[in-house]
Design an enzyme around this catalytic site. Structure first.
Site, PDB file in Angstrom:
ATOM      1  N   SER A 150       0.829  -1.206   0.000  1.00  0.00           N
ATOM      2  CA  SER A 150       0.000   0.000   0.000  1.00  0.00           C
ATOM      3  C   SER A 150       0.864   1.257   0.000  1.00  0.00           C
ATOM      4  CB  SER A 150      -0.882  -0.008   1.257  1.00  0.00           C
ATOM      5  OG  SER A 150      -1.883   0.973   1.179  1.00  0.00           O
ATOM      6  N   PRO A 151       0.369   2.351  -0.591  1.00  0.00           N
ATOM      7  CA  PRO A 151       1.115   3.609  -0.504  1.00  0.00           C
ATOM      8  C   PRO A 151       1.254   4.065   0.940  1.00  0.00           C
ATOM      9  CG  PRO A 151      -1.041   3.939  -1.548  1.00  0.00           C
ATOM     10  CD  PRO A 151      -0.862   2.476  -1.372  1.00  0.00           C
ATOM     11  N   GLN A 183       1.828   6.908  -7.264  1.00  0.00           N
ATOM     12  CA  GLN A 183       0.657   7.635  -6.790  1.00  0.00           C
ATOM     13  C   GLN A 183       0.962   9.123  -6.824  1.00  0.00           C
ATOM     14  OE1 GLN A 183      -0.666   8.136  -2.548  1.00  0.00           O
ATOM     15  NE2 GLN A 183      -2.259   6.677  -3.165  1.00  0.00           N
ATOM     16  N   TYR A 218      -6.855  15.537   0.850  1.00  0.00           N
ATOM     17  CA  TYR A 218      -5.914  16.306   0.040  1.00  0.00           C
ATOM     18  C   TYR A 218      -6.686  17.078  -1.027  1.00  0.00           C
ATOM     19  CZ  TYR A 218      -2.567  13.449   2.569  1.00  0.00           C
ATOM     20  OH  TYR A 218      -1.853  12.851   3.567  1.00  0.00           O
ATOM     21  N   ARG A 248      -7.475   6.723  -6.112  1.00  0.00           N
ATOM     22  CA  ARG A 248      -7.758   6.443  -4.699  1.00  0.00           C
ATOM     23  C   ARG A 248      -8.835   7.406  -4.236  1.00  0.00           C
ATOM     24  NH1 ARG A 248      -4.184   5.177   0.700  1.00  0.00           N
ATOM     25  NH2 ARG A 248      -4.441   3.106  -0.186  1.00  0.00           N
ATOM     26  N   ARG A 296       0.932  -1.553   7.102  1.00  0.00           N
ATOM     27  CA  ARG A 296       1.799  -1.813   8.247  1.00  0.00           C
ATOM     28  C   ARG A 296       2.436  -3.202   8.234  1.00  0.00           C
ATOM     29  NH1 ARG A 296      -2.226   1.598   9.902  1.00  0.00           N
ATOM     30  NH2 ARG A 296      -1.583   3.478  11.025  1.00  0.00           N
TER      31      ARG A 296
END
Length: 793
Positions: free
Chosen positions: A443-444, A521, A602, A650, A745
């Site tokens: 994952s980013p 991304q 964002y 995303r 994680r």
């Protein structure tokens, strides 16, 4: 005075606790109230306990009750005599049979090893009534109790076990603060003399829509037959205007092929007119008020489709009796403490079960999502709908059935026959001309370790190690399209050629690992920019060197953050060109795929979310307007990105802001809108658009959003969010809840997570670099040896 606790096989343990006799009223003589009364008398026979029931002893409504073996073990520990009486009369079945009937197309899938047990509700009540009388409980039938002050003051404890429509809860609603959600589907609880040798689901398409039955045996001669349908089907059939007799006859005709000539019966004679109901999901903020405590359905409900309402009630009863018999609860302060302990010690287990019930409820409420699936996959989604039953749990129950499912999925993914099953997470996936070797994605994750936006040796090792670790697709952290678009000074960028050259070094290394792919991304921070590196103060503004912020509106991320300047048309054009320039550089840098970041508050997320977007022009207001600028940027990027390479987006599928933010309903429309302009994959995240968000966390907590977008909008998705086990990944892919599974994680701590998963599942064709094959062989042997030892023990 002795404190008496039930123990295994009837052994009694006693300890001195002082004078703690109580006068108790149980309002409601269902399983909850009766079993609490029994449990109190077991712990101290001198308690004065009375159960008040509005109906006669022989009256009951509903048909069978389903238990698990684990529940029965708890009941044996608490009160062996009543448990043994139940066990002697339990109906047992192992199989689940799933019938799907759409005109001439009919399929039946049968899976074994599930181990259900059931008993008639009436017989269960009789057993508990007899046991309560034997222990000295006062049983007052045909007695309606009104929750007035005189009655309440006559008892040390008043237990509201009066069901989902509890009078006591309603009387003190302002204290209990219930949240009642009437679910959309309609259902009716019927019975039949037809015998079923499996827990049977029948889904049948009629001219009025889909309607289905949940059927199971609960004694030698009788079975429960619950019929359920969506509101549109309910209205079209005219069930609301039917008597109970008419409903039975109509449902007999619908399910004639499964009833063997037997009638359907209703025992809801206490209800005038139609017996169809909607399920009330009940959650109470408080479970007690003064000397009143809620028990079972009065406090919380779990949807009938997971068969755990009675289980919850009995476990509540055991826990409440236990805390009420702890030392010195005769004092008012101690009573309050005991009632607090009851809620705190039960709340987590109740929440887990209610979450599972919610998942199951939503599956049945959104049946259309899954009916297009092949029969075995449809059955798999049904079996795993609550997320309590996992992929490996199904393997334990019926290994041959699961192996057959895995073969079906592998043949569909590979386009050829296969002899051996393949774990779903290790199936390839093709997006345009890019094929990823498996469904696991790094994952980013923001590393905050770049200088002037340039990735360095840290990034080379970071991304390279995870490519060597076996994941099918590596995502970069959010890489910014301009210096002003950074979140922190440590964010990577792609606004100049020096950055592109540094990224090329990383992509070249990733591509040296056969089958590994890497996605860039791209994003712009918007109102969340100009902050410190994460570990120096998340979302905190810089001490010096802050740069100006631009966003959809002048909504600051938080009180300490600067207020952004709303973008005008010129500024929007400039940022669009920055995204286009970065996309061109992504091709030069050797990326296989590009993702546009429209999530987490964002810049582009700020346009989509009404929490941040307060504009009154053509870019604000309706969802169509709020999507206008993000779609404009995506289309401009797609125009310059090679046609044979895929692109993803995303999104935040839920702002966790109630109806004030983006909701899952809107998320489906967002996914469909991006699919219409060429997106190949929707990366489904949630939240982080407001400091005031109220997320609901848990295992795989965002996967339901991915499921919905994939199966309603018809676009490939990637699931993220608290996914950390092999079982999670296999379950998500096998059930069609996502096409890719992203882990964050777990990959931070174990770059070789995917290789380790391959060894654990004894995969022959694992994504292992040739240099590491000897290590893989040893790991695989170690897993096999550990599994053998566990099986022997």
């Amino acid at each position: 005075m002795k404190y008496i606790t039930p123990a295994r096989y009837g052994e009694i343990v006693a300890s001195d606790v002082g004078d703690s006799l109580m006068k108790v009223a149980c309002i409601g003589g269902g399983p909850a109230g009766l079993y609490f009364a029994i449990s109190m008398k077991l712990r101290n026979p001198e308690h004065d306990v009375t159960v008040f029931e509005r109906n006669q002893p022989g009256d009951t409504f509903g048909w069978g009750v389903v238990f698990s073996d684990q529940t029965m073990e708890q009941l044996v520990l608490n009160d062996e005599p009543s448990a043994r009486s139940m066990i002697d009369e339990l109906a047992h079945w192992d199989d689940i049979a799933v019938h799907v009937e759409d005109g001439d197309e009919c399929s039946t899938v049968r899976s074994g090893g599930h181990g259900f047990i059931g008993i008639g509700r009436k017989r269960l009540l009789n057993i508990l009534q007899e046991r309560a009388s034997e222990l000295g409980v006062n049983l007052e039938f045909a007695t309606e109790v009104e929750p007035d002050a005189d009655f309440l003051s006559g008892y040390d404890l008043v237990v509201a076990a009066d069901g989902a429509n509890s009078k006591l809860r309603r009387r003190y609603e302002e204290h209990f603060r219930p949240d009642i959600d009437m679910r959309r589907n309609h259902f009716v609880w019927l019975g039949t003399r037809q015998k079923f040798d499996a827990f049977t689901f029948v889904f049948r398409k009629t001219r009025h829509g889909w309607i289905w039955a949940h059927a199971y045996q609960f004694d030698r001669d009788t079975a429960t037959f619950i019929v359920e349908c969506e509101p549109e089907t309910f209205e079209s059939f005219g069930f609301a205007n039917m008597t109970q007799e008419e409903t039975c006859r109509a449902c007999e005709e619908i399910f004639e092929d499964h009833l063997g000539g037997h009638e359907l019966m209703s025992n809801a004679g206490h209800i005038r007119g139609s017996a169809w109901i909607n399920f009330p999901r009940i959650i109470c903020e408080h479970w007690s008020h003064e000397n009143i405590v809620l028990l079972g359905d009065a406090a919380h409900t779990a949807h009938f489709s997971i068969g755990s309402g009675t289980k919850l009630a009995l476990e509540d009863a055991i826990k409440l009796a236990e805390v009420m018999n702890r030392p010195n609860i005769d004092q008012k302060a101690k009573l309050d403490a005991a009632l607090i302990d009851y809620r705190e010690e039960r709340q987590l287990e109740v929440l887990k079960l209610q979450n599972a019930a919610r998942n199951s409820t939503e599956w049945f409420e959104n049946l259309d999502r899954y009916l297009h699936m092949p029969p075995m996959q449809f059955a798999y989604t049904l079996l795993t709908r609550s997320q309590r039953v996992s992929h490996e749990n199904l393997r334990l129950r019926d290994p041959a059935w699961l192996a057959e499912l895995e073969r079906h999925l592998a043949e569909a993914a590979l386009g050829r026959p296969v002899e051996e099953p393949v774990p779903p997470m290790f199936l390839p996936l093709t997006l345009r001309d890019m094929t990823v070797r498996n469904r696991i994605v790094v994952s980013p994750m923001a590393m905050y370790s770049a200088i002037d936006g340039i990735p360095d040796e840290f990034h080379l090792v970071h991304y390279g190690a995870r490519a060597l670790g076996g994941a099918g697709l590596i995502f970069t952290e959010m890489t910014c399209v301009s210096p002003e678009g950074r979140i922190t000074p440590g964010c990577t960028g792609l606004w100049n050629d020096e950055q592109a050259e540094a990224w090329r070094r990383i992509t070249d290394f990733v591509h040296r690992t056969p089958g590994a792919r890497i996605c860039l991304q791209l994003g712009h921070s918007g109102s969340k920019g100009s902050t410190r590196i994460g570990w120096e103060g998340m979302d905190q503004p810089l001490d010096i060197g802050n740069w100006p912020l631009f966003a959809a509106s002048d909504v600051a991320w938080d009180e300490v953050n600067q207020k952004p300047t709303p973008l005008d048309r010129e500024g929007m054009d400039q940022i669009r060109q920055q995204f286009v320039a970065a996309t061109r550089r992504a091709e030069t840098a050797g990326f296989d795929m590009v993702e546009l970041h429209c999530a987490h508050g964002y810049l582009l997320s700020g346009f989509i979310s009404p929490v941040q977007n307060k504009r009154s022009d053509e870019f604000g207001g309706s969802l169509e307007n709020r999507l206008r600028y993000p779609l404009e940027i995506f289309k401009a990027m797609r125009d310059v990105w090679p046609d044979h390479k895929p692109m993803s987006v995303r999104i935040s599928a839920h702002d966790w802001m109630g109806e004030h933010g983006v909701t899952p309903d809107e998320a489906v429309k967002i996914g469909r809108a991006f699919a219409d302009v060429g997106v190949d994959l929707v990366d489904v995240s949630a939240g982080q658009v407001s400091k005031d968000q109220q997320p609901v966390y848990g295992r795989m907590f965002q996967t339901p959003f991915s499921d919905r977008i994939r199966n309603e909008a018809g676009v490939a998705t990637m699931a993220v969010g608290n996914i950390y086990e092999v079982d999670h990944a296999n379950s998500i892919v096998a059930a069609g809840r996502a096409d890719l599974v992203a882990l964050a994680r777990p990959h931070l701590m174990d770059p070789a997570w995917t290789i380790r998963a391959a060894a654990e599942q004894q995969l022959d064709d694992a994504p292992v670099p040739v240099q590491y094959e000897s290590g893989y062989s040893q790991m695989r042997r170690n897993f096999a040896r550990a599994a053998q030892i566990a099986a022997q023990s």
